[in-house]
Write a protein that holds these residues in place. Structure first.
Motif, short mmCIF file in Angstrom:
data_model
loop_
_atom_site.label_atom_id
_atom_site.label_comp_id
_atom_site.label_asym_id
_atom_site.label_seq_id
_atom_site.Cartn_x
_atom_site.Cartn_y
_atom_site.Cartn_z
N LEU A 9 -8.59 13.28 36.39
CA LEU A 9 -8.36 13.56 34.97
C LEU A 9 -9.69 13.89 34.30
O LEU A 9 -10.59 13.05 34.26
CB LEU A 9 -7.71 12.34 34.30
N PRO A 10 -9.84 15.10 33.79
CA PRO A 10 -11.13 15.54 33.24
C PRO A 10 -11.69 14.62 32.14
O PRO A 10 -12.91 14.52 31.99
CB PRO A 10 -10.84 16.92 32.67
N GLN A 11 -10.84 13.91 31.41
CA GLN A 11 -11.33 13.04 30.34
C GLN A 11 -12.13 11.85 30.86
O GLN A 11 -12.80 11.17 30.10
CB GLN A 11 -10.19 12.58 29.42
N TYR A 12 -12.08 11.60 32.17
CA TYR A 12 -12.83 10.48 32.73
C TYR A 12 -14.02 10.95 33.58
O TYR A 12 -14.47 10.26 34.48
CB TYR A 12 -11.90 9.57 33.55
N ASN B 27 5.18 7.58 27.92
CA ASN B 27 6.42 6.86 28.27
C ASN B 27 6.44 5.43 27.75
O ASN B 27 7.33 4.66 28.08
CB ASN B 27 6.63 6.88 29.79
N GLY B 28 5.43 5.04 26.94
CA GLY B 28 5.41 3.71 26.35
C GLY B 28 4.55 2.70 27.09
O GLY B 28 4.31 1.60 26.57
N ILE B 29 4.07 3.02 28.28
CA ILE B 29 3.20 2.10 29.01
C ILE B 29 1.83 2.06 28.33
O ILE B 29 1.23 3.09 28.05
CB ILE B 29 3.07 2.51 30.49
N ILE B 30 1.39 0.84 28.05
CA ILE B 30 0.07 0.62 27.45
C ILE B 30 -0.82 0.02 28.52
O ILE B 30 -0.64 -1.14 28.91
CB ILE B 30 0.16 -0.31 26.22
N ASP B 31 -1.74 0.82 29.04
CA ASP B 31 -2.64 0.39 30.11
C ASP B 31 -3.95 -0.10 29.50
O ASP B 31 -4.81 0.71 29.14
CB ASP B 31 -2.94 1.55 31.07
N ASN B 32 -4.08 -1.38 29.36
CA ASN B 32 -5.34 -2.01 28.95
C ASN B 32 -5.83 -2.81 30.14
O ASN B 32 -5.30 -3.88 30.43
CB ASN B 32 -5.15 -2.90 27.72
N HIS C 259 2.17 -4.19 30.51
CA HIS C 259 2.19 -2.77 30.16
C HIS C 259 3.01 -2.50 28.91
O HIS C 259 2.72 -1.56 28.17
CB HIS C 259 2.72 -1.94 31.32
N LYS C 260 4.00 -3.31 28.65
CA LYS C 260 4.82 -3.16 27.44
C LYS C 260 4.05 -3.62 26.19
O LYS C 260 4.11 -2.99 25.14
CB LYS C 260 6.11 -3.96 27.58
N ASN C 261 3.31 -4.73 26.34
CA ASN C 261 2.64 -5.33 25.18
C ASN C 261 1.15 -5.00 25.08
O ASN C 261 0.49 -5.42 24.13
CB ASN C 261 2.82 -6.85 25.22
N GLY C 262 0.63 -4.30 26.05
CA GLY C 262 -0.78 -3.92 26.01
C GLY C 262 -1.75 -5.05 26.32
O GLY C 262 -2.90 -5.00 25.89
N HIS D 37 -10.73 0.05 30.48
CA HIS D 37 -9.89 1.26 30.38
C HIS D 37 -8.73 0.96 29.44
O HIS D 37 -8.03 -0.04 29.61
CB HIS D 37 -9.37 1.60 31.78
N MET D 38 -8.54 1.83 28.46
CA MET D 38 -7.46 1.65 27.51
C MET D 38 -6.78 3.01 27.29
O MET D 38 -7.43 3.97 26.88
CB MET D 38 -7.99 1.13 26.17
N VAL D 39 -5.48 3.07 27.59
CA VAL D 39 -4.74 4.32 27.36
C VAL D 39 -3.28 3.99 27.07
O VAL D 39 -2.69 3.10 27.69
CB VAL D 39 -4.87 5.30 28.55
N ASN D 40 -2.72 4.72 26.11
CA ASN D 40 -1.30 4.62 25.79
C ASN D 40 -0.61 5.86 26.37
O ASN D 40 -0.92 6.99 25.96
CB ASN D 40 -1.07 4.56 24.28
#
Length: 182
Positions: free
Chosen positions: A161-164, A110-115, A25-28, A104-107
């Motif tokens: 979440l409406p964006q999904y 809080n800095g968590i990079i969910d790839n 999550h830190k490095n994506g 799924h890709m979202v930043n």
């Protein structure tokens, strides 16, 4: 909880590398996860309210069960484990129906990079909600919503979440198809 997970490439192929979930999550780094949508024969969908201590989307009404796949763990075994851990529901492998895999890709702010690559399953909830046991670190509440709720997320406050919406519409269509077979 920080756990060891597999790293996959941008196409979802396993790389043979592992790391802690926090590092991914830190490095994506891309990694596999599971989503399980539980429905009832009378066209309701179980949603969980995420615990307020969650690092992303605290307090949001979300997918029935979701979680990370441990390094080397079979995807269906991970789904069965997460269902048992989060809501105390025992399910057999043959009752889980995989409907796809979603990139799924979202930043997060809080800095968590969910790839992630979500391995998405649907299954019938065969017990009453009151018979489920919440994992309090993960889940604040469970509730059945009309299945149609996932088609109109913009009409509800703090529900998904409406964006999904495209993703939710796909899940809805797969559940409706499954219910029409029953």
């Amino acid at each position: 909880m920080d756990e060891l997970i597999d790293i996959v490439d941008e196409n979802g192929n396993y790389t043979g590398k592992t790391c802690l979930k926090s590092e991914a999550h830190k490095n994506g780094y891309f990694h596999p996860t599971i989503h399980i949508w539980l429905y009832t024969p009378d066209q309701q969908i179980l949603l969980q309210k995420r615990a307020l201590t969650k690092k992303v989307f605290p307090g949001l009404w979300d997918i029935s069960v979701a979680g990370h796949i441990a390094a080397g763990e079979d995807i269906k075994i991970a789904a069965i484990r997460e269902i048992k851990e989060e809501i105390g529901f025992d399910i057999l492998s043959e009752h889980l129906h995989k409907i796809g895999t979603r990139k799924h890709m979202v930043n997060h702010p809080n800095g968590i990079i969910d790839n992630e690559f979500h391995h998405v399953f649907i299954a019938e909830l065969t017990v009453s909600v009151k018979d489920l046991t919440l994992q309090e670190e993960e889940v604040a509440e469970l509730k059945l919503f009309p299945l149609e709720t996932i088609l109109n997320t913009k009409d509800y406050k703090n529900v998904l979440l409406p964006q999904y919406q495209d993703y939710y519409s796909f899940v809805h269509s797969q559940i409706v198809k499954k219910l029409s077979i029953l």
